[in-house]
Design a protein around this motif. Structure first.
Motif, mmCIF file in Angstrom:
data_model
loop_
_atom_site.group_PDB
_atom_site.id
_atom_site.type_symbol
_atom_site.label_atom_id
_atom_site.label_comp_id
_atom_site.label_asym_id
_atom_site.label_seq_id
_atom_site.Cartn_x
_atom_site.Cartn_y
_atom_site.Cartn_z
ATOM 1 N N GLU A 1 0.810 -1.221 0.000
ATOM 2 C CA GLU A 1 0.000 0.000 0.000
ATOM 3 C C GLU A 1 0.844 1.273 0.000
ATOM 4 N N THR A 2 2.058 1.184 -0.498
ATOM 5 C CA THR A 2 2.933 2.352 -0.585
ATOM 6 C C THR A 2 2.923 2.869 -2.014
ATOM 7 N N GLU A 3 2.614 4.141 -2.173
ATOM 8 C CA GLU A 3 2.516 4.739 -3.495
ATOM 9 C C GLU A 3 3.452 5.942 -3.617
ATOM 10 N N GLY A 4 3.689 6.339 -4.866
ATOM 11 C CA GLY A 4 4.463 7.545 -5.127
ATOM 12 C C GLY A 4 5.935 7.311 -5.382
ATOM 13 N N PHE A 5 6.401 6.087 -5.209
ATOM 14 C CA PHE A 5 7.812 5.773 -5.425
ATOM 15 C C PHE A 5 7.922 4.466 -6.194
ATOM 16 N N ALA A 6 9.110 4.257 -6.765
ATOM 17 C CA ALA A 6 9.399 3.017 -7.472
ATOM 18 C C ALA A 6 10.840 2.625 -7.178
ATOM 19 N N PRO A 7 11.145 1.339 -7.204
ATOM 20 C CA PRO A 7 12.536 0.925 -7.001
ATOM 21 C C PRO A 7 13.478 1.653 -7.956
ATOM 22 N N GLY A 8 14.583 2.108 -7.412
ATOM 23 C CA GLY A 8 15.557 2.847 -8.199
ATOM 24 C C GLY A 8 15.446 4.348 -8.081
ATOM 25 N N ASP A 9 14.339 4.867 -7.560
ATOM 26 C CA ASP A 9 14.197 6.309 -7.383
ATOM 27 C C ASP A 9 15.316 6.842 -6.491
ATOM 28 N N ARG A 10 15.876 7.973 -6.886
ATOM 29 C CA ARG A 10 16.871 8.667 -6.048
ATOM 30 C C ARG A 10 16.111 9.545 -5.064
ATOM 31 N N VAL A 11 16.444 9.432 -3.788
ATOM 32 C CA VAL A 11 15.658 10.118 -2.762
ATOM 33 C C VAL A 11 16.546 10.646 -1.642
ATOM 34 N N ALA B 1 14.026 1.245 6.672
ATOM 35 C CA ALA B 1 12.627 1.291 6.236
ATOM 36 C C ALA B 1 11.961 2.476 6.917
ATOM 37 N N LEU B 2 11.471 3.411 6.101
ATOM 38 C CA LEU B 2 10.910 4.653 6.626
ATOM 39 C C LEU B 2 9.541 4.906 6.022
ATOM 40 N N PRO B 3 8.675 5.623 6.743
ATOM 41 C CA PRO B 3 7.396 6.017 6.152
ATOM 42 C C PRO B 3 7.615 6.826 4.879
ATOM 43 N N ALA B 4 6.808 6.564 3.873
ATOM 44 C CA ALA B 4 6.933 7.294 2.619
ATOM 45 C C ALA B 4 6.737 8.796 2.817
ATOM 46 N N SER B 5 6.014 9.172 3.861
ATOM 47 C CA SER B 5 5.764 10.585 4.141
ATOM 48 C C SER B 5 7.017 11.322 4.578
ATOM 49 N N GLN B 6 8.108 10.623 4.838
ATOM 50 C CA GLN B 6 9.372 11.232 5.248
ATOM 51 C C GLN B 6 10.442 11.121 4.159
ATOM 52 N N VAL B 7 10.001 10.817 2.941
ATOM 53 C CA VAL B 7 10.923 10.584 1.827
ATOM 54 C C VAL B 7 10.501 11.451 0.641
ATOM 55 N N VAL B 8 11.482 12.048 -0.062
ATOM 56 C CA VAL B 8 11.192 12.799 -1.287
ATOM 57 C C VAL B 8 12.227 12.465 -2.337
ATOM 58 N N LYS B 9 11.829 12.601 -3.597
ATOM 59 C CA LYS B 9 12.747 12.338 -4.701
ATOM 60 C C LYS B 9 13.711 13.506 -4.859
ATOM 61 N N ILE B 10 14.910 13.199 -5.345
ATOM 62 C CA ILE B 10 15.900 14.229 -5.644
ATOM 63 C C ILE B 10 16.323 14.104 -7.102
ATOM 64 N N ALA B 11 16.811 15.193 -7.652
ATOM 65 C CA ALA B 11 17.215 15.222 -9.050
ATOM 66 C C ALA B 11 18.468 14.384 -9.277
ATOM 67 N N ASP B 12 18.624 13.899 -10.502
ATOM 68 C CA ASP B 12 19.780 13.072 -10.838
ATOM 69 C C ASP B 12 21.096 13.820 -10.635
ATOM 70 N N ALA B 13 21.070 15.131 -10.805
ATOM 71 C CA ALA B 13 22.304 15.910 -10.715
ATOM 72 C C ALA B 13 22.748 16.177 -9.291
ATOM 73 N N VAL B 14 21.913 15.882 -8.305
ATOM 74 C CA VAL B 14 22.241 16.168 -6.906
ATOM 75 C C VAL B 14 23.002 14.989 -6.309
ATOM 76 N N PRO B 15 24.257 15.160 -5.898
ATOM 77 C CA PRO B 15 25.007 14.057 -5.305
ATOM 78 C C PRO B 15 24.354 13.582 -4.000
ATOM 79 N N PHE B 16 24.452 12.295 -3.742
ATOM 80 C CA PHE B 16 23.889 11.762 -2.510
ATOM 81 C C PHE B 16 24.525 12.414 -1.282
ATOM 82 N N THR B 17 25.826 12.673 -1.345
ATOM 83 C CA THR B 17 26.503 13.268 -0.193
ATOM 84 C C THR B 17 26.021 14.697 0.065
ATOM 85 N N THR B 18 25.604 15.390 -0.994
ATOM 86 C CA THR B 18 25.037 16.729 -0.808
ATOM 87 C C THR B 18 23.647 16.638 -0.200
#
Length: 291
Positions: free
Chosen positions: A81-91, A110-127
């Motif tokens: 019942e989790t929506e709005g994301f797909a495997p491989g999404d950068r977040v 494992a976190l609630p989807a309400s605490q997760v957002v997608k990030i752009a491909d150009a944004v480094p994970f460390t940033t």
């Protein structure tokens, strides 16, 4: 065979030397949750407070404990019942540890989807990993002032982690950033407490706005008198998509950039904590989870 993950854990409260690396069972996402493969996290003063035992969870502490609020990585799997994301999404994501009892200094969380957002491909994970806690706290504090664009806003430590982020976000909201020693400002944000909180409050004009992220230093009476028509607002991090989404957008546009002092491997988390607790640092310490 049970899936295992690497994690930085503590098994008791203490100084930075209590950290050790361990193999733990991989968490499984529950309904409404996202399983993240964490590529980077960062350390914050609240993490040091929990580690030392100065900041305790409401419930009895459970060991081994994984610390950490901030995370950036990719979606590994979705719970039912989790929506709005797909495997491989950068977040990027945030977990209000210790209240959540889920820390981010691990390969997976494992976190609630309400605490997760997608990030752009150009944004480094460390940033991205340096942003969630300080960015959302700063944004929430600025929003709590409830001031119109062009208002003059004072931040009483624009070089600290949250203060620097607030100083960067204020112009993005249309505010004019006042000098730390300014007077008669429309609003002020206290990120330091003690006498600095009182000085910030005194700088606000009558009828203005004041918010603090250090609520124990809001004392009724004295300079906090109601006669000035200012109602102090205490800010707690909301830890949700509402404050994370604008941050992700600004990162994508390149108009928001956290100051990172150093990037260390996850297994050097003890060193990151020691440096975090040493006076004089100004940027974030980020942990690289790539093994």
């Amino acid at each position: 065979m049970e899936a295992r993950i690497k994690a930085a854990i503590i098994e008791s409260f203490g100084d930075a030397d209590v950290f050790r690396m361990a193999d733990l069972p991989r968490p499984e996402p529950k309904p409404g949750e996202v399983l993240l493969r964490i590529h980077a996290s960062s350390v914050n003063p609240v993490d040091a407070g929990v580690r030392s035992g100065a900041i305790l969870p409401d419930d009895p502490a459970l060991f081994p404990m994984i610390l950490g609020w901030d995370a950036a990585g990719t979606v590994e799997a979705l719970g039912p019942e989790t929506e709005g994301f797909a495997p491989g999404d950068r977040v990027m994501a945030m977990s209000p540890q210790p209240g959540s009892m889920v820390g981010t200094h691990a390969e997976f969380a494992a976190l609630p989807a309400s605490q997760v957002v997608k990030i752009a491909d150009a944004v480094p994970f460390t940033t991205a990993a340096a942003v969630p806690l300080i960015g959302s706290t700063a944004l929430a504090a600025l929003q709590a002032l409830a001031l119109p664009p062009d208002a003059r806003v004072l931040i009483n430590n624009p070089k600290g982690a949250v203060g620097a982020m607030a100083a960067a976000i204020a112009p993005l909201l249309g505010f004019e950033l006042a000098a730390p020693d300014a007077r008669q400002v429309d609003g002020a944000i206290d990120v330091r407490g003690r006498k600095h909180a009182q000085q910030a409050f005194a700088a606000v004009k009558d009828g203005g706005a004041y918010a603090t992220i250090v609520p124990e230093w809001w004392k009724p009476g004295g300079v906090f008198t109601e006669a000035r028509g200012i109602t102090p607002v205490t800010v707690q991090n909301p830890a949700n998509q509402e404050v994370l989404l604008p941050l992700a957008g600004w990162l994508a546009e390149g108009v928001l950039m956290p100051e990172i002092e150093d990037i260390l491997p996850l297994d050097q988390i003890a060193e990151a904590h020691r440096r975090l607790e040493t006076p004089g640092h100004t940027g974030k310490f980020v942990l690289d989870h790539t093994f």
